[in-house]
Design a protein around this motif. Structure first.
Motif, PDB file in Angstrom:
ATOM      1  N   CYS A 139       0.745  -1.455   0.002  1.00 13.49           N
ATOM      2  CA  CYS A 139      -0.033   0.143   0.401  1.00 13.49           C
ATOM      3  C   CYS A 139       0.946   1.491  -0.079  1.00 13.49           C
ATOM      4  O   CYS A 139       2.362   1.161   0.560  1.00 13.49           O
ATOM      5  N   VAL A 140       0.027   2.279  -0.494  1.00 16.11           N
ATOM      6  CA  VAL A 140       1.135   3.447  -0.241  1.00 16.11           C
ATOM      7  C   VAL A 140       2.179   3.866   1.677  1.00 16.11           C
ATOM      8  O   VAL A 140       3.204   4.211   1.041  1.00 16.11           O
ATOM      9  N   GLN A 198       3.470  11.179   0.878  1.00 21.98           N
ATOM     10  CA  GLN A 198       2.472  10.602   0.049  1.00 21.98           C
ATOM     11  C   GLN A 198       2.059  11.423  -1.451  1.00 21.98           C
ATOM     12  O   GLN A 198       2.353  10.720  -1.604  1.00 21.98           O
ATOM     13  N   SER A 199       2.414  12.425  -1.529  1.00 19.03           N
ATOM     14  CA  SER A 199       2.225  12.791  -2.694  1.00 19.03           C
ATOM     15  C   SER A 199       2.372  12.466  -3.590  1.00 19.03           C
ATOM     16  O   SER A 199       2.078  12.983  -4.883  1.00 19.03           O
ATOM     17  N   SER A 243       1.783   9.214  -4.438  1.00 21.46           N
ATOM     18  CA  SER A 243       0.900   8.664  -5.262  1.00 21.46           C
ATOM     19  C   SER A 243       0.963   9.335  -6.448  1.00 21.46           C
ATOM     20  O   SER A 243       0.452   8.963  -7.358  1.00 21.46           O
ATOM     21  N   LYS A 302       0.283   7.125 -10.199  1.00 23.08           N
ATOM     22  CA  LYS A 302      -0.587   7.194 -11.043  1.00 23.08           C
ATOM     23  C   LYS A 302      -0.022   7.082 -12.346  1.00 23.08           C
ATOM     24  O   LYS A 302      -0.692   6.611 -13.076  1.00 23.08           O
ATOM     25  N   ASP A 336      -4.069  -2.470  -8.959  1.00 19.64           N
ATOM     26  CA  ASP A 336      -4.403  -1.550  -7.763  1.00 19.64           C
ATOM     27  C   ASP A 336      -5.205  -2.261  -7.332  1.00 19.64           C
ATOM     28  O   ASP A 336      -6.398  -3.020  -8.056  1.00 19.64           O
ATOM     29  N   TYR A 385      -1.170  -2.269  -3.996  1.00 22.29           N
ATOM     30  CA  TYR A 385      -0.614  -1.357  -5.192  1.00 22.29           C
ATOM     31  C   TYR A 385       0.803  -3.099  -5.997  1.00 22.29           C
ATOM     32  O   TYR A 385       1.284  -2.957  -4.908  1.00 22.29           O
TER      33      TYR A 385
END
Length: 107
Positions: free
Chosen positions: A39-40, A51-52, A55, A59, A69, A78
């Motif tokens: 996971c993230v 995190q940004s 992410s 994407k 995912d 993921y």
């Protein structure tokens, strides 16, 4: 100028995969996912990135179909898309096969 390589070997899908892999952070994410689904929050801890930032790169990798995912409650996990990796491998094999042809003298 278009070449035989552009039109015969490199499909649009392969171009998209290679473009997604051209960023070092995305390569790190791919390598992190090679050990299994994450996971993230796992990737944040493992890579030490915001995190940004993770992410955003997830994407891009997802749009290129390099990763898949899976949602479980409020968490998103993921993992690598083996079909995409096989597609890249097939392209590399084709390059190798084509490069083993006879050599020509110039002019």
């Amino acid at each position: 100028m278009s070449s035989a390589v552009d039109s015969e070997i490199v499909s649009d899908k392969t171009k998209k995969l290679l473009k997604a892999l051209s960023e070092p952070l995305r390569l790190q994410i791919i390598e992190a996912l090679s050990s299994g689904e994450k996971c993230v929050c796992d990737l944040i801890e493992e890579m030490g990135l915001a995190q940004s930032k993770i992410s955003f790169h997830l994407k891009v990798l997802k749009e290129a179909e390099l990763i898949i995912d899976r949602h479980s409650g409020r968490w998103v996990y993921y993992h690598l898309n083996i079909e995409a990796l096989n597609s890249l491998q097939d392209w590399i094999v084709l390059l190798k096969e084509n490069s083993q042809g006879s050599t020509k003298d110039c002019c």
